[in-house]
Design an enzyme around this catalytic site. Structure first.
Site, PDB file in Angstrom:
ATOM      1  N   GLU A  92      -5.153  -8.463   1.128  1.00  0.00           N
ATOM      2  CA  GLU A  92      -6.317  -8.142   2.303  1.00  0.00           C
ATOM      3  C   GLU A  92      -7.440  -7.552   1.776  1.00  0.00           C
ATOM      4  O   GLU A  92      -7.921  -7.157   1.054  1.00  0.00           O
ATOM      5  CB  GLU A  92      -5.287  -7.473   2.933  1.00  0.00           C
ATOM      6  CG  GLU A  92      -4.180  -7.015   3.538  1.00  0.00           C
ATOM      7  CD  GLU A  92      -4.069  -5.476   4.062  1.00  0.00           C
ATOM      8  OE1 GLU A  92      -4.191  -5.288   4.891  1.00  0.00           O
ATOM      9  OE2 GLU A  92      -2.648  -5.767   4.449  1.00  0.00           O
ATOM     10  N   GLU A 152       0.557  -0.868   0.075  1.00  0.00           N
ATOM     11  CA  GLU A 152      -0.568   0.433   0.209  1.00  0.00           C
ATOM     12  C   GLU A 152       0.690   1.339   0.091  1.00  0.00           C
ATOM     13  O   GLU A 152       0.965   1.872   0.585  1.00  0.00           O
ATOM     14  CB  GLU A 152      -0.602  -0.421   0.861  1.00  0.00           C
ATOM     15  CG  GLU A 152      -1.992  -1.139   1.011  1.00  0.00           C
ATOM     16  CD  GLU A 152      -2.965  -1.099   2.656  1.00  0.00           C
ATOM     17  OE1 GLU A 152      -3.101  -0.603   3.073  1.00  0.00           O
ATOM     18  OE2 GLU A 152      -3.670  -1.375   1.918  1.00  0.00           O
TER      19      GLU A 152
HETATM   20  C1  FCB Z   1      -4.228  -2.080   5.889  1.00  0.00           C
HETATM   21  C2  FCB Z   1      -2.609  -2.069   5.833  1.00  0.00           C
HETATM   22  C3  FCB Z   1      -2.642  -3.440   7.434  1.00  0.00           C
HETATM   23  C4  FCB Z   1      -3.763  -3.535   8.330  1.00  0.00           C
HETATM   24  C5  FCB Z   1      -5.231  -3.323   7.618  1.00  0.00           C
HETATM   25  C6  FCB Z   1      -6.160  -3.117   8.720  1.00  0.00           C
HETATM   26  O1  FCB Z   1      -4.040  -1.171   5.433  1.00  0.00           O
HETATM   27  O2  FCB Z   1      -1.706  -2.876   4.899  1.00  0.00           O
HETATM   28  O3  FCB Z   1      -1.435  -3.583   8.073  1.00  0.00           O
HETATM   29  O4  FCB Z   1      -3.154  -1.804   8.447  1.00  0.00           O
HETATM   30  O5  FCB Z   1      -4.815  -2.092   6.924  1.00  0.00           O
END
Ligand code: FCB
Length: 448
Positions: free
Chosen positions: A354, A166
């Protein structure tokens, strides 16, 4: 919905990051990262907590991987801490750090768990930050050296790699808003960081692919689906600007389209920090793109936020269902964003690296009844399946997170795990959502 609907090769797993789980912040020759410094600075973490111990994964990884195997979770995404491997940021390799990740990788493989390695999940060595960090072009050399060291030591066994976690999140929150490490704010910090991270993103992917031609090389992006808060022209324009900054800023230079230069006017400020030839250097055809998405946001015009002239109308104020992070539960967001990525016509493979939800879980008689999380996961998975059935090449899904962990500036309060962690006793308790996901993967709860 059942596992086989996604096809036999679909990648299923969970995701974590070094600083959020490892603890052992001073062990075996590790140097401090910007997150050690930041969390140790008063007022930076809402709960005044640090990642000094976190989940103690550094010493407990074998038991945690045993648990992961018992839950039938076949893929595991983790990140390596640059500060364990190159404590001076570059140069001297710390053998103890290499040994640790070798043990971790081997422990995955002996359990039949496939390791997915993220090189940079935000914990920059503090020594490099002291020299300007991502604000300086001179970061590129140590970063590439770090990637080469990872490839040299782990490339024989790790087949799936991600360069960045990210970029928009760590530059936006860490160099523009100042609420994440290194705590810098303002456009004069943000623009040079964007330039150098975008460059490192293209060059880093190419470097890893050259060193490990057989491996799958990817990188990940944060995303939120953005809708305007009203039908008014001002809010609609605000939504386009926010979309350009949050979802397009790092993706388009990678795809060869340059920084977005239509809805927002940031490109000249970023280009100011680049040299001729850099724009070409930013382009790389990754084997896969990691899409990360949790929510959708509603954008409103705001005269108070320079550059984007937009702010976010929070879910709690809108009265919609939301998680502990105040993120709306809106499953269609992931479908929309997958279709959006596919619309470029250039991305061969997407892995959702994620997705997940924080709810205020508690252990009652040895169980955690987190029905909200199970519902969230099911619905988002359903939307991923829908995109896949419509031809989007989405080939994996990793839940954030395997276990509750240190949620950055929020401290330990938001619990994202499939496994509950008691941070005093370090006891792990599989939540109902973890049991559900395990049953889903092993085919025990066929139709959900
Ligand atoms: C994302 C991050 C991860 C975690 C989630 C909830 O932005 O990559 O590390 O904090 O959110």
């Amino acid at each position: 919905m059942k596992r086989s609907d996604f096809g036999p090769d679909f990648v299923w797993g969970t995701a974590t990051a070094s600083y959020q789980i490892e603890g052992a912040w001073q062990a075996d020759g590790k140097s401090p990262s910007i997150w050690d410094s930041f969390s140790h600075t008063a007022g930076k973490i809402k709960t005044a907590e640090t990642g000094d111990r976190a989940c103690e994964f550094y010493t407990r990884y074998e038991e945690d991987l045993d648990l992961m195997r018992s839950l039938h979770l076949p893929h595991f995404r983790f990140s390596t801490a640059w500060t364990r491997i190159l404590p001076d940021g570059h140069g001297r390799v710390n053998q103890a750090g290499i040994d640790y990740y070798n043990r971790l990788i081997d422990a995955c493989l002996t359990r039949g768990i496939e390791p997915w390695l993220t090189a940079y999940h935000w914990d920059l060595p503090q020594v490099l930050q002291d020299r300007g960090g991502w604000k300086k072009r001179s970061i590129l050399e140590p970063f590439e050296e770090y990637l080469s060291v990872l490839a040299r030591y782990f490339g024989d066994r790790v087949k799936n790699w991600m360069v960045f976690n990210e970029p928009m999140a760590f530059t936006g929150l860490g160099y523009f808003a100042g609420v994440h490490a290194p705590g810098l704010w303002g456009p004069w910090n943000f623009f040079p960081a964007v330039a150098h991270v975008a460059l490192a993103q293209g060059r880093g992917g190419r470097l890893l692919k050259n060193l490990l031609p057989q491996a799958q090389i990817g990188t990940t992006f944060s995303n939120s689906w953005i809708d305007p808060a009203s039908d008014g022209w001002l809010d609609q324009q605000a939504a386009l600007r926010l979309h350009a900054v949050m979802n397009r800023l790092y993706l388009e230079p990678l795809l060869g389209l340059g920084f977005p230069n239509d809805d927002v006017w940031l490109k000249p400020w970023i280009d100011f920090h680049l040299k001729s030839g850099d724009e070409k250097d930013m382009v790389f055809d990754y084997d896969f793109i990691g899409v990360q998405l949790y929510t959708r946001e509603k954008a409103r015009f705001s005269a108070l936020t320079p550059l984007v002239w937009a702010d976010i109308h929070k879910a709690s104020l809108r009265g919609v269902k939301h998680t502990e992070m105040d993120w709306e539960v809106y499953p269609q967001a992931i479908y929309n964003i997958l279709k959006f990525y596919h619309s470029y016509g250039k991305i061969k493979k997407i892995i959702v690296t994620e997705n997940g939800a924080a709810f205020p879980d508690s252990v009652v008689n040895g169980r955690v009844h987190d029905a909200d999380r199970t519902a969230y996961l099911k619905e988002y998975m359903g939307q991923i399946l829908r995109a896949r059935q419509e031809g989007v090449p989405v080939e994996g899904y990793m839940i954030w997170s395997f276990m509750d962990n240190f949620e950055w500036a929020e401290g330990f309060r938001p619990r994202f795990g499939l496994v509950h962690v008691d941070f005093d006793s370090q006891k792990r308790t599989v939540k109902d959502s973890g049991l559900w996901f395990s049953d889903f993967l092993s085919g025990r709860n066929a139709n959900v």
